[in-house]
Design a protein around this motif. Structure first.
Motif, PDB file in Angstrom:
ATOM      1  N   ASP A   1      -2.032  69.197 138.815  1.00  0.00           N
ATOM      2  CA  ASP A   1      -2.021  70.253 138.005  1.00  0.00           C
ATOM      3  C   ASP A   1      -2.621  71.532 138.847  1.00  0.00           C
ATOM      4  N   TRP A   2      -3.556  71.190 139.731  1.00  0.00           N
ATOM      5  CA  TRP A   2      -4.358  72.526 140.373  1.00  0.00           C
ATOM      6  C   TRP A   2      -3.461  72.741 141.281  1.00  0.00           C
ATOM      7  N   VAL A   3      -2.707  72.131 142.020  1.00  0.00           N
ATOM      8  CA  VAL A   3      -1.849  72.675 143.329  1.00  0.00           C
ATOM      9  C   VAL A   3      -0.708  73.396 142.373  1.00  0.00           C
ATOM     10  N   LEU A   4      -0.223  72.921 141.628  1.00  0.00           N
ATOM     11  CA  LEU A   4       0.908  73.742 140.930  1.00  0.00           C
ATOM     12  C   LEU A   4       0.629  75.245 140.263  1.00  0.00           C
ATOM     13  N   SER A   5      -0.735  74.951 139.860  1.00  0.00           N
ATOM     14  CA  SER A   5      -1.442  76.295 139.251  1.00  0.00           C
ATOM     15  C   SER A   5      -1.406  77.528 140.308  1.00  0.00           C
ATOM     16  N   TRP A   6      -1.538  77.145 141.429  1.00  0.00           N
ATOM     17  CA  TRP A   6      -1.384  78.407 142.632  1.00  0.00           C
ATOM     18  C   TRP A   6      -0.394  78.279 143.410  1.00  0.00           C
ATOM     19  N   LYS A   7       0.523  77.383 143.222  1.00  0.00           N
ATOM     20  CA  LYS A   7       1.768  77.164 144.378  1.00  0.00           C
ATOM     21  C   LYS A   7       2.655  78.167 143.689  1.00  0.00           C
ATOM     22  N   VAL A   8       2.746  78.241 142.383  1.00  0.00           N
ATOM     23  CA  VAL A   8       3.924  79.078 141.732  1.00  0.00           C
ATOM     24  C   VAL A   8       3.717  80.477 141.896  1.00  0.00           C
ATOM     25  N   LYS A   9       2.423  80.705 142.391  1.00  0.00           N
ATOM     26  CA  LYS A   9       2.133  82.071 142.341  1.00  0.00           C
ATOM     27  C   LYS A   9       2.127  82.595 143.936  1.00  0.00           C
ATOM     28  N   LEU A  10       2.368  81.797 144.789  1.00  0.00           N
ATOM     29  CA  LEU A  10       2.560  82.156 146.209  1.00  0.00           C
ATOM     30  C   LEU A  10       3.500  83.322 146.399  1.00  0.00           C
ATOM     31  N   PRO A  11       3.222  84.498 146.970  1.00  0.00           N
ATOM     32  CA  PRO A  11       3.925  85.547 147.017  1.00  0.00           C
ATOM     33  C   PRO A  11       5.086  85.519 148.247  1.00  0.00           C
ATOM     34  N   LEU A  12       5.918  84.659 147.975  1.00  0.00           N
ATOM     35  CA  LEU A  12       6.919  84.277 149.009  1.00  0.00           C
ATOM     36  C   LEU A  12       8.093  85.048 149.149  1.00  0.00           C
ATOM     37  N   GLN A  13       8.288  85.796 147.797  1.00  0.00           N
ATOM     38  CA  GLN A  13       9.625  86.383 147.505  1.00  0.00           C
ATOM     39  C   GLN A  13      10.235  87.198 148.676  1.00  0.00           C
ATOM     40  N   THR A  14       9.266  88.284 149.100  1.00  0.00           N
ATOM     41  CA  THR A  14       9.648  89.234 149.957  1.00  0.00           C
ATOM     42  C   THR A  14      10.004  88.403 151.359  1.00  0.00           C
ATOM     43  N   ILE A  15       9.232  87.591 151.875  1.00  0.00           N
ATOM     44  CA  ILE A  15       9.336  87.079 153.063  1.00  0.00           C
ATOM     45  C   ILE A  15      10.450  86.226 153.108  1.00  0.00           C
ATOM     46  N   MET A  16      10.865  85.373 152.175  1.00  0.00           N
ATOM     47  CA  MET A  16      11.976  84.659 152.033  1.00  0.00           C
ATOM     48  C   MET A  16      13.244  85.574 151.828  1.00  0.00           C
ATOM     49  N   ARG A  17      13.068  86.561 151.305  1.00  0.00           N
ATOM     50  CA  ARG A  17      14.242  87.522 151.021  1.00  0.00           C
ATOM     51  C   ARG A  17      14.612  88.024 152.533  1.00  0.00           C
ATOM     52  N   LEU A  18      13.499  88.512 153.222  1.00  0.00           N
ATOM     53  CA  LEU A  18      13.819  88.823 154.939  1.00  0.00           C
ATOM     54  C   LEU A  18      14.374  87.654 155.609  1.00  0.00           C
TER      55      LEU A  18
END
Length: 864
Positions: free
Chosen positions: A759-776
Motif C-alpha cells: 500500500d505504501w509503495v502504491l501510494s506514491w508510485k501512482v504519483k510519479l510524474p513520468l507522463q512528460t518524460i514518457m511522452r518525450l
C-alpha cells in the motif's frame, strides 16, 4: 628587564588576591592599582599569569574580592571614558583593565549564581565610584550597563581609538562626552565619505575593546540551547538599544571596516609575512561582533524587513509584544540600508573577502588568505534575511555569481570533512534562500570561464553546470552527516531548473546518474522518505523539458540514453515478495566510474581531505527539520512571462546541537574543528504548505501530497522503445547502488520501526510524474533510431544536432505549474544559527583562548 619586573609585580598581586581570606576594601586603591597602574602586560601575559584555577578559587572562597576586582576595573574604564584618556598612562590603564576583564568574565558566566552579578547595582557606586552620570535613577545603573557604555565611549576616544580632530597639540583635549561620534567613523563606506588615515595603534586598541565586548556578549554560550523567543541576550539587547548613543556610528564603523578590507593590499608578494596586519585582526573581531549583535528573533526581523520595504507598514502589536526587550538598532540600521552605492559597497566587499582563498598566484603562499569565511557567510545570510532590498540587489545582476562561486568552492572543499558540517549547512541554506528567487536561476546561465582550484571535472558550460557538478560530488563522495542535506541540494536544483537554458553534457550525465542511484528498488524501499529524492529529480527533468527544451539537447540525449531507468521506475514492483527480495539484495559496492572522460580535474586543485585524526568523535543528538515555503507558479511556455505567487505560513522547527572538539595541543596549533550536527528527519514536502496562483491572482491553498510534485503530473504513462540504438555509446558506466546513498538510511532514526508494504509503495508510485518524460521518449526514440539506421550515424554529435533542431510543440502534455520552494525562517533555524555562530567564534578565538576550559553549555566540548 623592566617587562619581566612588571610581570612579576602583576603575578604577586594575583597571588595576594588568591591568598587573602579577608575581604579587601574597595577604598584600598594601593592594593587594587597593582592590577592595572604599574603593569604593561599583554593579553597573552594576563591569560598566563591569571590561571583558571585561581579565578575559580577566588570566586568560591573570596567572592567579595572578585566582585570588588570587577567593580574597580569597570570603575577605571568609566573614569577613563569620562576623561577621554588624555595621557599615555591612562590609556595603558584602560588596556590593562580590558585584558583583565576579558580573562575573568567567562568564569563569572559559567557560575549560575554569579551570572546576575553584573546586572546588579553596587552599593555606593554613585558616590565612590562615579559610575553614574547624574543623580536619580542613573545612580542605580547596573555594572553591566556602565561597562558597555564605557566600552562604547572608548571606541570613539580621540587619540586612543580614533584620529583626533584637534588642529594642534596646544588645543584643549576633546570632550569625549560632547563629541559627535558620527564624525569619527573608522572607515569610509556606508553613510561616511571621508577615509581616516590608517593608524595601527588605534586598530590594536579597537581590537582589544571589541574582544572584551565579544566576551561580554558570550554569556549566551553558558546557557543551554533553547528556542524560546524571550531568551534574549541582555548584553546585546542593551548595547544595541537607544541607551547607547554610539550605536549608529559603531554599526557603520564595523560594517565599513569589514567591507573595505583588502587582505591583498598593494599586492607585494609575501607582504603579510613581513608586516603584521593589525587591520586584519580588527576586521575579524568586527565581523564577529556584527553577527552576534545582528542575532534577532524572527518575528522582529520580519517586522524590520517589512518596514524597510514599505515605509507605511509597521510591525503589528502582537509582533511588538512578542519581541521582548528594546529595539535592536543594529538590525534596524541594517534593514534600512537602501542606496545603490551602499548596497554595492557591501556586496563587493563581501565578495572580495570570500573570493580571497580562491586567488591563485605564481608564487606559492605569496598573498594573505583570510580564515574568517564562515563568519562572512553568516553575515551575508543576515543581510539577505533582514534587508530584502539587499537580496533583490544581489540578484539584480551577475554580481550574485561572485558570491555563488566561493560558496560552491567551500562546499566542495569541506564535503569530506565531518568537522566542517556546519559550513556545509550554512552554504546550502544560503543557496536555498537565493534559489527561491527567479533571478538567481536566470543569472546561472552566464558562462563559467574561471579556473579555480577545485577537484571537479573540467567542463565547458555555465554556472548552473558548476552548481550541479559540485552538488553531485557532495552527494556521491561526501560523508554520512551530509545525507540530511540531499533534500536541500535537490530542492535548489528544482528551483533553478525552469530557467536553465543549456546544460552541458557533463551536468546532464550527473543528473541522470543521481536518478539512477536513487531509483534502485532497495534504496526506495529502505526508508519512508527516500522516494522524495526521485520526485525532485523527475521534477527537474519535467521543468527543463516543458520550459527549456530548445537549448537542452544534451539533457534530452542523456535521458534517451538512460531511458531504461524511467521504464524501470514506471514498472517498479510493489508486491511484498519483490520488496523483500530487493531489500535482501543490497549491493555493498559504492559508485565506480569506469571509462570516464571526466576524470581530469581543474588545474591547481586538490582532493577534499577528511578531518584531522581525533576530530570526528561527535554524536548526533538533535533531529532538526528544515522548513521551506512553497510557491506554485503557473507559467506559460515562454519562461520570460513567469509570475510568482505568494507564500504559506511555516509550521515546523529546526534545532541542532554543535559539537566542538578541542585538545590542548590542537589549540596551540589552531587545528580545532566545529561539528554542527543537523539532520533533516522528514521530507521537505511533509513540513510545508503549498500555495498556487489562481487565474484572478489570488492565493489558493493546495492540499499536501506525498510527493513534492504538483498533483497535476500524477500518473505514469508507458511508451517508447526499449531497444538500444547502435549510435549510443556510454561514456560513463555507473553502478546504480552507492555507499553514499545506502548509508543515508542510517541518518533517519525514525525508520527503525518502519517497514515498506504494498500500500505504501502504491501510494506514491501512482504519483510519479513520468507522463512528460514518457511522452518525450515515445516521440523521440523512434526518430533517433530511424535517423541512425538511415544515415548510418555513429557520432553522437549528429544526434545532438538533430535533437537541437527538433521540437515537441503540441506533442507534450499541457505544461505543469512550476513549484518554487522558498526557505522560511523559524525559531528552530534561529537556534541552529545561534549555536553554529557561537561554535565558530569559540574556535576562532584561541589566541588568547578566551573560553577554553570553561563550562560551555550551548554546545558540547569534547577533549580528545
Amino acid at each position: 628587564m623592566g617587562n619581566a619586573d612588571t610581570k612579576l609585580h602583576f603575578r604577586k598581586a594575583v597571588i595576594q588576591l588568591t591568598t587573602k581570606t579577608q575581604p579587601v576594601e574597595a577604598t584600598d586603591d594601593a592594593f587594587w592599582d597593582q592590577f592595572w597602574v604599574d603593569s604593561s602586560t599583554t593579553i597573552q601575559d594576563v591569560f598566563a599569569l591569571v590561571p583558571a584555577a585561581e579565578i575559580r578559587a577566588v570566586r568560591e572562597e573570596s567572592p567579595s574580592n572578585l566582585a570588588t576586582l570587577c567593580y574597580k576595573a569597570v570603575e577605571r574604564l568609566v573614569q577613563a571614558a569620562d576623561s577621554g584618556c588624555p595621557s599615555e598612562k591612562q590609556r595603558q590603564i584602560v588596556l590593562n583593565c580590558v585584558r583583565l576583564l576579558t580573562r575573568i568574565l567567562p568564569y563569572i558566566f559559567e557560575d549560575a549564581d554569579w551570572r546576575g552579578f553584573f546586572w546588579s547595582t553596587v552599593p555606593g557606586a554613585g558616590r565612590a565610584g562615579r559610575l553614574d552620570e547624574d543623580d536619580g535613577e542613573d545612580e542605580a545603573r547596573p555594572l553591566a550597563e556602565s561597562l558597555l557604555l564605557a566600552i562604547a565611549d572608548l571606541l570613539f576616544c580621540p587619540d586612543f581609538t580614533t584620529q583626533s580632530h584637534k588642529k594642534s597639540s596646544a588645543d584643549a583635549a576633546e570632550d569625549i562626552q560632547s563629541i559627535d561620534s558620527c564624525e569619527y567613523i573608522w572607515e569610509a563606506g556606508v553613510g561616511f565619505a571621508q577615509t581616516p588615515p590608517l593608524n595601527y595603534v588605534h586598530d590594536i586598541n579597537r581590537t582589544e575593546l571589541l574582544k572584551l565586548l565579544l566576551t561580554c556578549f558570550s554569556e549566551a554560550m553558558y546557557l543551554p540551547p533553547s528556542s524560546e523567543r524571550k531568551n534574549l541576550n541582555p548584553w546585546v539587547s542593551f548595547f544595541c538599544s537607544t541607551e547607547n548613543r554610539h550605536a549608529l556610528p559603531l554599526f557603520t564603523s564595523l560594517l565599513n571596516v569589514v567591507c573595505a578590507y583588502d587582505p591583498v593590499g598593494y599586492g607585494f608578494p609575501y607582504n603579510h609575512l613581513l608586516f603584521s596586519d593589525q587591520r586584519g585582526l580588527l576586521v575579524e573581531q568586527a565581523v564577529q561582533i556584527l553577527i552576534v549583535t545582528l542575532e534577532q528573533e524572527t518575528g522582529s526581523a520580519a517586522g524590520f524587513a517589512l518596514q524597510a520595504l514599505n515605509g507605511s507598514a509597521s510591525p503589528s502589536a502582537e509582533e511588538e509584544q512578542e519581541s521582548a526587550g528594546p529595539e535592536n538598532l543594529f538590525v534596524n540600521y541594517l534593514s534600512r540600508i537602501h542606496r545603490e552605492e551602499d548596497l554595492s559597497f557591501i556586496l563587493k566587499g563581501l565578495a572580495r573577502l570570500l573570493n580571497n582563498p580562491l586567488v591563485q598566484t605564481y608564487l606559492p603562499h605569496s598573498t594573505k588568505k583570510i580564515q574568517f569565511h564562515q563568519e562572512l557567510l553568516i553575515l551575508f545570510w543576515k543581510f539577505c534575511d533582514f534587508n530584502k532590498k539587499f537580496l533583490f540587489f544581489v540578484l539584480k545582476s551577475s554580481d550574485v555569481l561572485d558570491m555563488l562561486v566561493p560558496i560552491l568552492f567551500y562546499l566542495n572543499d569541506a564535503r569530506a570533512d565531518q568537522s566542517r558540517v556546519g559550513l556545509m549547512h550554512i552554504g546550502v541554506f544560503i543557496l536555498l534562500l537565493l534559489s527561491g528567487e527567479r533571478n538567481f536561476g536566470v543569472r546561472l546561465n552566464k558562462p563559467f570561464i574561471l579556473r579555480i582550484p577545485m577537484d571537479i571535472p573540467v567542463f565547458t558550460g555555465t554556472h548552473a553546470d558548476l552548481l550541479i557538478v559540485i552538488f553531485h560530488k557532495i552527494i556521491t563522495s561526501g560523508h554520512q552527516r551530509l545525507h540530511p542535506l540531499f533534500d536541500c541540494l535537490l530542492t535548489v536544483i528544482v528551483n533553478i531548473s525552469p530557467y536553465l537554458k543549456s546544460l552541458s553534457m557533463v551536468a546532464a550525465n550527473k543528473l541522470l546518474h543521481l536518478l539512477e542511484a536513487f531509483s534502485t528498488p532497495w534504496f526506495l524501499f529502505s526508508s519512508p522518505q527516500n522516494h522524495h529524492l526521485v520526485f525532485f529529480l523527475l521534477e527537474v527533468f519535467n521543468n527543463i523539458i516543458q520550459y527549456q527544451f530548445d537549448g537542452n539537447c544534451n539533457l534530452v540525449y542523456a535521458i534517451i540514453r538512460k531511458r531504461n531507468v524511467f521504464h524501470q521506475l514506471a514498472n517498479l514492483p510493489s508486491d511484498m515478495a519483490s520488496i523483500q527480495k530487493a531489500l535482501q539484495r543490497k549491493k555493498k559496492s559504492g559508485i565506480s566510474r569506469t571509462n570516464s572522460i571526466e576524470t581530469v580535474s581543474m588545474e591547481g586543485s586538490r582532493p577534499a581531505v577528511p578531518a584531522e585524526p581525533g576530530t570526528l568523535k561527535a554524536s548526533l543528538e538533535a533531529t532538526p527539520a528544515l522548513q521551506v515555503e512553497f510557491e506554485n507558479v503557473t507559467e506559460v511556455r515562454d519562461i520570460k512571462n513567469a509570475s510568482t505567487g505568494g507564500a504559506s505560513e511555516p509550521d515546523s522547527r529546526l534545532v541542532a546541537t554543535a559539537h566542538v572538539q578541542l585538545s590542548a595541543e590542537m589549540r596551540k596549533k589552531r587545528e580545532v574543528s566545529l561539528v554542527t550536527a543537523a539532520i533533516i528527519s522528514s521530507g521537505i514536502d511533509k513540513i510545508t504548505e503549498k500555495a498556487q496562483v489562481s487565474e484572478d491572482g489570488t492565493m489558493v491553498a493546495v492540499p499536501h501530497s506525498d510527493s513534492p510534485q504538483a498533483a497535476a503530473d500524477c500518473g505514469a504513462a508507458a511508451g517508447g522503445s526499449d531497444t538500444e540504438s547502435n549510435s549510443e555509446r556510454d561514456h560513463e558506466v555507473y553502478q546504480a547502488e552507492s555507499e553514499a546513498t545506502r548509508s543515508r538510511l542510517s541518518s533517519v532514526s525514525s525508520s527503525a520501526a518502519w517497514s515498506p508494504n504494498t500500500d505504501w509503495v502504491l501510494s506514491w508510485k501512482v504519483k510519479l510524474p513520468l507522463q512528460t518524460i514518457m511522452r518525450l521518449l515515445q516521440v523521440l526514440v523512434p526518430q533517433v533510431e530511424k535517423i541512425c539506421i538511415d544515415k548510418g550515424l555513429t557520432d553522437e554529435s549528429e544526434i545532438l544536432k538533430f535533437l537541437q533542431h527538433g521540437t515537441l510543440v503540441g506533442l507534450l502534455p499541457v505544461p505543469h505549474p512550476i513549484l518554487i520552494r522558498k526557505y522560511q525562517a523559524n525559531a528552530g533555524t534561529a537556534m541552529w544559527f545561534r549555536t553554529y555562530m557561537w561554535g565558530v567564534i569559540y574556535l576562532r578565538n584561541v589566541d588568547p583562548p578566551i573560553w577554553y576550559d570553561t563550562d560551555i553549555r550551548l554546545f558540547e566540548i569534547q577533549r580528545i
